[in-house]
Structure formats: structure tokens, C-alpha cells
Write a protein that holds these residues in place. Structure first.
Motif, PDB file in Angstrom:
ATOM      1  N   LEU A 127       0.831  -1.208   0.000  1.00  0.00           N
ATOM      2  CA  LEU A 127       0.000   0.000   0.000  1.00  0.00           C
ATOM      3  C   LEU A 127       0.862   1.253   0.000  1.00  0.00           C
ATOM      4  CD1 LEU A 127      -2.766  -0.901   2.643  1.00  0.00           C
ATOM      5  CD2 LEU A 127      -2.881  -1.118   0.149  1.00  0.00           C
ATOM      6  N   MET A 128       1.999   1.186   0.650  1.00  0.00           N
ATOM      7  CA  MET A 128       2.864   2.356   0.828  1.00  0.00           C
ATOM      8  C   MET A 128       3.749   2.632  -0.384  1.00  0.00           C
ATOM      9  SD  MET A 128       5.754   2.803   3.841  1.00  0.00           S
ATOM     10  CE  MET A 128       6.719   1.371   3.297  1.00  0.00           C
ATOM     11  N   VAL A 129       4.432   1.609  -0.880  1.00  0.00           N
ATOM     12  CA  VAL A 129       5.479   1.815  -1.888  1.00  0.00           C
ATOM     13  C   VAL A 129       4.963   2.366  -3.221  1.00  0.00           C
ATOM     14  CG1 VAL A 129       7.236   0.639  -3.266  1.00  0.00           C
ATOM     15  CG2 VAL A 129       7.035   0.140  -0.834  1.00  0.00           C
ATOM     16  N   PRO A 130       3.821   1.879  -3.778  1.00  0.00           N
ATOM     17  CA  PRO A 130       3.382   2.436  -5.064  1.00  0.00           C
ATOM     18  C   PRO A 130       3.089   3.930  -5.014  1.00  0.00           C
ATOM     19  CG  PRO A 130       2.201   0.408  -4.589  1.00  0.00           C
ATOM     20  CD  PRO A 130       2.941   0.780  -3.346  1.00  0.00           C
ATOM     21  N   GLN A 131       2.761   4.432  -3.825  1.00  0.00           N
ATOM     22  CA  GLN A 131       2.432   5.853  -3.723  1.00  0.00           C
ATOM     23  C   GLN A 131       3.673   6.731  -3.825  1.00  0.00           C
ATOM     24  OE1 GLN A 131      -0.690   5.571  -3.906  1.00  0.00           O
ATOM     25  NE2 GLN A 131      -0.722   3.480  -3.091  1.00  0.00           N
ATOM     26  N   VAL A 132       4.851   6.162  -3.576  1.00  0.00           N
ATOM     27  CA  VAL A 132       6.087   6.959  -3.571  1.00  0.00           C
ATOM     28  C   VAL A 132       6.320   7.580  -4.951  1.00  0.00           C
ATOM     29  CG1 VAL A 132       8.595   6.883  -3.314  1.00  0.00           C
ATOM     30  CG2 VAL A 132       7.140   5.633  -1.707  1.00  0.00           C
ATOM     31  N   LEU A 133       6.404   6.727  -5.984  1.00  0.00           N
ATOM     32  CA  LEU A 133       6.628   7.255  -7.330  1.00  0.00           C
ATOM     33  C   LEU A 133       5.418   8.040  -7.829  1.00  0.00           C
ATOM     34  CD1 LEU A 133       8.460   4.283  -9.100  1.00  0.00           C
ATOM     35  CD2 LEU A 133       9.434   6.356  -8.123  1.00  0.00           C
ATOM     36  N   SER A 134       4.216   7.646  -7.400  1.00  0.00           N
ATOM     37  CA  SER A 134       3.010   8.368  -7.821  1.00  0.00           C
ATOM     38  C   SER A 134       3.012   9.790  -7.272  1.00  0.00           C
ATOM     39  CB  SER A 134       1.752   7.631  -7.333  1.00  0.00           C
ATOM     40  OG  SER A 134       1.677   6.351  -7.883  1.00  0.00           O
ATOM     41  N   ILE A 135       3.384   9.926  -5.999  1.00  0.00           N
ATOM     42  CA  ILE A 135       3.434  11.268  -5.391  1.00  0.00           C
ATOM     43  C   ILE A 135       4.495  12.119  -6.067  1.00  0.00           C
ATOM     44  CG2 ILE A 135       4.056  12.488  -3.267  1.00  0.00           C
ATOM     45  CD1 ILE A 135       2.684  10.171  -1.718  1.00  0.00           C
ATOM     46  N   VAL A 136       5.650  11.523  -6.343  1.00  0.00           N
ATOM     47  CA  VAL A 136       6.709  12.248  -7.048  1.00  0.00           C
ATOM     48  C   VAL A 136       6.232  12.664  -8.429  1.00  0.00           C
ATOM     49  CG1 VAL A 136       8.985  11.994  -8.134  1.00  0.00           C
ATOM     50  CG2 VAL A 136       8.607  11.169  -5.800  1.00  0.00           C
ATOM     51  N   HIS A 137       5.627  11.725  -9.170  1.00  0.00           N
ATOM     52  CA  HIS A 137       5.188  11.991 -10.540  1.00  0.00           C
ATOM     53  C   HIS A 137       4.104  13.062 -10.573  1.00  0.00           C
ATOM     54  CE1 HIS A 137       5.153  10.873 -14.755  1.00  0.00           C
ATOM     55  NE2 HIS A 137       3.840  10.731 -14.730  1.00  0.00           N
ATOM     56  N   ALA A 138       3.239  13.067  -9.558  1.00  0.00           N
ATOM     57  CA  ALA A 138       2.119  14.013  -9.535  1.00  0.00           C
ATOM     58  C   ALA A 138       2.504  15.367  -8.955  1.00  0.00           C
ATOM     59  CB  ALA A 138       0.965  13.419  -8.717  1.00  0.00           C
ATOM     60  N   THR A 139       3.596  15.438  -8.195  1.00  0.00           N
ATOM     61  CA  THR A 139       3.956  16.660  -7.483  1.00  0.00           C
ATOM     62  C   THR A 139       4.992  17.497  -8.212  1.00  0.00           C
ATOM     63  OG1 THR A 139       3.489  15.537  -5.378  1.00  0.00           O
ATOM     64  CG2 THR A 139       4.796  17.555  -5.276  1.00  0.00           C
ATOM     65  N   PHE A 140       5.927  16.840  -8.921  1.00  0.00           N
ATOM     66  CA  PHE A 140       7.036  17.567  -9.528  1.00  0.00           C
ATOM     67  C   PHE A 140       6.830  17.728 -11.029  1.00  0.00           C
ATOM     68  CE2 PHE A 140       8.805  16.183  -5.575  1.00  0.00           C
ATOM     69  CZ  PHE A 140       9.711  17.171  -5.224  1.00  0.00           C
ATOM     70  N   PRO A 141       7.081  18.927 -11.574  1.00  0.00           N
ATOM     71  CA  PRO A 141       7.011  19.112 -13.021  1.00  0.00           C
ATOM     72  C   PRO A 141       8.114  18.335 -13.721  1.00  0.00           C
ATOM     73  CG  PRO A 141       7.942  21.064 -11.960  1.00  0.00           C
ATOM     74  CD  PRO A 141       7.463  20.164 -10.860  1.00  0.00           C
TER      75      PRO A 141
END
Length: 511
Positions: A127-141
Motif C-alpha cells: 500500500l505504501m510503496v506504489p504511492q512513492v513514485l506516484s506522489i513524485v510523478h504528480a507533485t514535480f514538473p
């Protein structure tokens, strides 16, 4: 300061003036590091667990394999749940559950409880790990992601090798007479801090359109992965029974049914668990293939390497852990410069150079193991490990960037889950192949004095397989984009993609 509502649409990355995104990055990277360390930290402490807890060989195998099975089986679902209910929410649930499971592992009263707690820990990590790259991808241009993925590559390198070293230190120190238990309890303060700071600094993001959880897809993907990974994990212990091969063949049938159902689900309501349209993006499809095969390399090398040093050469856990320090430093240094400085100039060639460097390091290791035999010293391993580490560092960070560079942000969770899932599948396959490429060529029934020689021979044989797989990775990398889209001269930082659409052409490819 941008309000959270502004960032809830993953198509709107945080503006350059928003410092919170860097605090959020530090938090999710720490969580990723915690997971990576936890995967490898257990191996080094196995003798202590056997001695203190009285665990059988089968239980020891499940302490390590249970985590991997639960982790791999839940990754795609975890990524989709983040898309639906919010990546911040799922990240916080995951890190809270991971911390509780770590406490249960640390205070396990018997081997059975430890196995169950490790399975729970793997499920929470999914539950935790997939959100790491998703948060990065969604937060940074896009123009900042190169730097971010460079940092991510450094974390991957540190996590991959810091686990054995940290596990060795915690076990050797025997803090408060707790033997192996601190390798799990160390997660408690880190997890609690991540939970508190994550609530404050991570901004929520989710898919811009309403999605539903695909229950049938969850069942099929979980069943298929378990049918594939369980026989690989238990095969050697059980003597590779026929039912194991039947189960793995059946997994292919289940995956075929999954593809058919996901196509139906996408046409029906647009909420499939696995977004098959992602594979129309060439960079994603090629990157997934490379990620899978690279997982095989990691699965074979790290397990065989540990067995070679601790059983074959008779080294202590601490000496084995310290021997890996040059590798860790090399991975981190190479990953730090690969995305930021090398990939913008040389593109795909950086990853291919990494595969070749790893292969050269492996061949050097084979030569040294043959020349020095059981008298080899830690310092003599530094050169091949450094060369291999440089190669791995040139691959891990740019590969993530290449796979996700053209993925629409509304599918970031699903894509991230797939990346992690195929890597775990590749690693599990590599672990299964250890029974063939290592244990299949050594005779464990020889006199004790002959065991070190057998393990040295098995180590060399396994490394020849690793070198061959790295050659295959080099060839597969020709299908990756010549340069990531954000590095193409004159390309915009981020081109909006309309909801539910993929790019009409492959923008990442350059002449």
C-alpha cells in the motif's frame, strides 16, 4: 503557498516556490528506503533468528519469502487504491500498518508469529510503496523529475546494500540482549516520524476522474502472482514437484484471463485495475521488460553473494556487510549524476553503459574468485563491486525516469504499481533460479572441508548466468527512448494530456 486543492489534480504539479514538495519528497524517500532495507536486512540475521527463535529451515524461508509474496501480490492493487482514494491517504495507511507490522515482527513470540507478521508487513508495504513514485510523478514538473529520480536512484542503491550492513551491526551489537529483534524495531521511530510529517507536508493527489476498484481484477492478479511465485519460492525445498510446474503454467492462463477481463472492464466503465493502454506507450512497455529482467539479476546475485561470503568463505555477518560498502557508495554516486548530468546528454546510452559496466564487474569477480579461491580478501572484492555498483547506479535512476516519462498522471498509481510488481516478479524468478544456477551445481553432501570449494565454484557458475542476463538487458534497452521526453531539446516541460487519453504518438523518441 499553494493550497492542497490546487495539487489534488495530478495534472498540476507543485509550483517552483512551494518548498513543501521537497519535505514531502524526503518523507516518501525515507519510506522507500525503509522498505528496501527491510527486504535485505533479514538475510544477514538468519543465523541469529535460527539460533534464538528455533526456526526451522522452512520457517526461515517463509520469513523472507512471505514478505516478497505479499508485497508483489498487492502492489498493483495498492497503486490503484491510491489513484481512487488519494495517494497521500494510502501512503499514510501503508506506513502506519508497516510500522505496526514491524513492531509485531520485533516482539514475535515464536517463528509462526514472525512469519505471519512478515506477511502483514509485505501487505502494508504494497500500500505504501506504489504511492512513492506516484506522489513524485504528480507533485514535480517534468523538468525537475530528473533531479528527483537521481535522488531516488541514490536511495535505491543505499537501501539495496545498507540492509545487510545495518542488519549485521544490529545483530552483532545485540542491543539489550534482543539478538535479531532490533532489525525490525528500528522501523518504529522512522515510521512514526514519517506518519506525523507526512500528514503535514504531503499534499493529496488522485486520479482526476472517478474510478472504481476492480474486484475481479484484484482477485485475478493476486491469484496469478501467487500461482507463479509460490512454486518458485518453495520449489527447491519440496524437490520441484510436478504440481509446481502445473501451477506456474496455470498462472499464464490466469494472466490471459486477466488481460481479457481488463479489456472488457476498460470498455465497460473505464476503471480497470491494470491500465492496458499504458503498454501502448513504447517507453513504458520497453521499460517494464527491462525492469523485469533486471530483477532477475538482482535476485540471483544478492542471494548467491551472501551465501558465498557467509557459508562458503565462513565470514561473519559484519565482515560480509562491510564488504558491500564499496558497492553501495558506487551505486549512490553513479545514480546521483546519471539522471542529472549524463542522461540529458547521452540518453539511452547511459543505461546501456550501465549494463555493460555491471557485466564487466561480474566478469572481474569471476576471475578473482577463480584466482584467489577461498583465500580471497574483502579488499580484493572492492574493484569488481565498485565497477558493478557504478553500472547499477547508471541503470536504476534513469530506468525509472524512462518508464514513467510519458505516463499520463491519472495513471501514475497503476504504472507505479506495475513497475514495482514486475521488479518483484523478476526478483522472485531470480531467487527461484538460484536453485538451478547455484545449488544445482554444488554438492552439499561433501565433507565439511570441501564445502568452501563447492560454494566458490557455485558462485562462479551463477555469475556466468548473471553476465548472460546483463547481455540480454543491454539488447532490450535498444527499445527504450533514445532520450527521455523532458530532455529532448526544445520540448516543453509538461504537455497536458486530456483525461483518459494517452499521447497520440510516442513523444519520447528522438531521431
Amino acid at each position: 503557498m499553494t493550497s492542497p486543492s490546487t495539487l489534488s489534480d495530478p495534472g498540476t504539479p507543485a509550483p517552483a516556490g512551494d518548498r513543501r514538495r521537497w519535505f514531502a519528497l524526503a518523507i516518501v524517500m525515507t519510506a522507500a528506503f525503509m522498505d528496501l532495507v527491510d527486504v535485505t536486512i533479514v538475510n544477514i540475521a538468519i543465523p541469529s533468528i535460527q539460533r534464538d527463535a528455533g526456526a526451522t529451515f522452512s520457517q526461515i524461508q517463509w520469513i523472507t519469502a512471505g514478505y516478497t509474496l505479499a508485497f508483489a501480490a498487492g502492489l498493483i492493487t495498492g497503486g490503484r487504491l491510491g489513484d481512487i482514494h488519494g495517494r497521500k491517504r494510502l501512503f499514510l495507511i501503508g506506513i502506519a500498518g508497516f510500522t505496526v507490522a514491524s513492531a509485531l515482527c520485533g516482539f514475535a513470540a515464536n517463528p509462526e508469529m514472525l512469519v505471519a507478521s512478515r506477511i502483514l508487513q509485505g501487505a502494508m508495504a504494497s500500500l505504501m510503496v506504489p504511492q512513492v513514485l506516484s506522489i513524485v510523478h504528480a507533485t514535480f514538473p517534468a523538468h525537475e523529475r530528473g533531479k528527483v529520480f537521481g535522488l531516488f536512484g541514490m536511495i535505491v542503491g543505499l537501501g539495496a546494500v545498507s540492509g545487510p550492513l545495518l542488519g549485521a551491526l544490529l545483530t552483532e551489537w545485540n542491543i539489550l540482549g534482543l539478538e535479531w529483534r532490533p532489525i525490525f524495531l528500528i522501523n518504529l521511530p522512522v515510521g512514526i516520524a514519517g506518519l506525523i510529517l507526512g500528514r503535514k507536508f504531503i499534499t493529496e493527489s488522485k486520479a482526476p476522474r472517478a474510478l472504481k476498484l476492480d474486484i475481479v481484477g484484484v482477485v485475478l492478479v493476486t491469484l496469478g502472482l501467487l500461482m507463479m511465485l509460490y512454486p518458485l519460492t518453495r520449489g527447491r525445498e519440496l524437490g520441484w514437484p510436478v504440481w509446481g510446474y502445473v501451477m506456474m503454467a496455470g498462472a499464464l492462463v490466469v494472466f490471459g484471463a486477466l488481460v481479457a477481463y481488463e479489456r472488457y472492464k476498460a470498455a465497460k466503465d473505464g476503471s480497470p485495475l491494470v491500465e492496458l493502454s499504458l503498454f501502448k506507450v513504447k517507453s513504458f512497455a520497453a521499460g517494464i521488460a527491462v525492469q523485469t529482467v533486471f530483477g532477475v539479476v538482482m535476485g540471483i546475485f544478492f542471494l548467491v553473494w551472501t551465501l558465498y561470503m557467509q557459508i562458503g568463505l565462513g565470514w561473519s555477518a559484519l565482515r560480509a556487510g562491510l564488504t558491500g560498502v564499496p558497492f553501495s557508495i558506487a551505486v549512490s554516486a553513479a545514480a546521483g549524476i546519471s539522471v542529472q548530468q549524463l542522461v540529458p546528454r547521452f540518453g539511452r546510452k547511459v543505461l546501456q553503459a550501465g549494463a555493460l559496466a555491471m557485466a564487466v564487474g561480474v566478469l572481474l569477480y569471476i576471475w578473482e574468485a577463480d584466482r584467489y579461491g577461498t583465500d580471497i580478501a574483502s579488499w580484493q572484492m572492492a574493484l569488481p563491486l565498485t565497477v558493478m555498483g557504478i553500472g547499477m547506479g547508471l541503470i536504476v535512476a534513469p530506468l525509472t525516469d524512462a518508464v514513467l516519462s510519458n505516463v499520463p498522471k491519472e495513471h501514475a498509481g497503476s504504472a507505479s504499481g506495475l513497475i514495482n510488481t514486475v521488479q518483484q516478479m523478476g526478483t522472485a524468478l531470480g531467487l527461484g533460479l538460484v536453485s538451478v544456477v547455484f545449488f544445482g551445481v554444488i554438492d552439499e553432501r561433501v565433507a565439511p572441508a570441501r564445502i568452501p570449494v563447492e560454494f566458490v565454484s557455485g558462485f562462479q557458475h551463477a555469475l556466468w548466468w548473471v553476465a548472460a542476463v546483463l547481455g540480454a538487458i543491454f539488447v532490450l534497452m535498444f527499445a527504450l527512448p533514445a532520450k527521455p521526453r523532458q530532455h529532448v531539446e526544445g520540448a516543453a516541460d509538461d504537455t497536458p494530456v486530456r483525461e483518459g487519453e494517452l499521447p497520440s504518438k510516442e513523444p519520447a523518441l528522438t531521431p
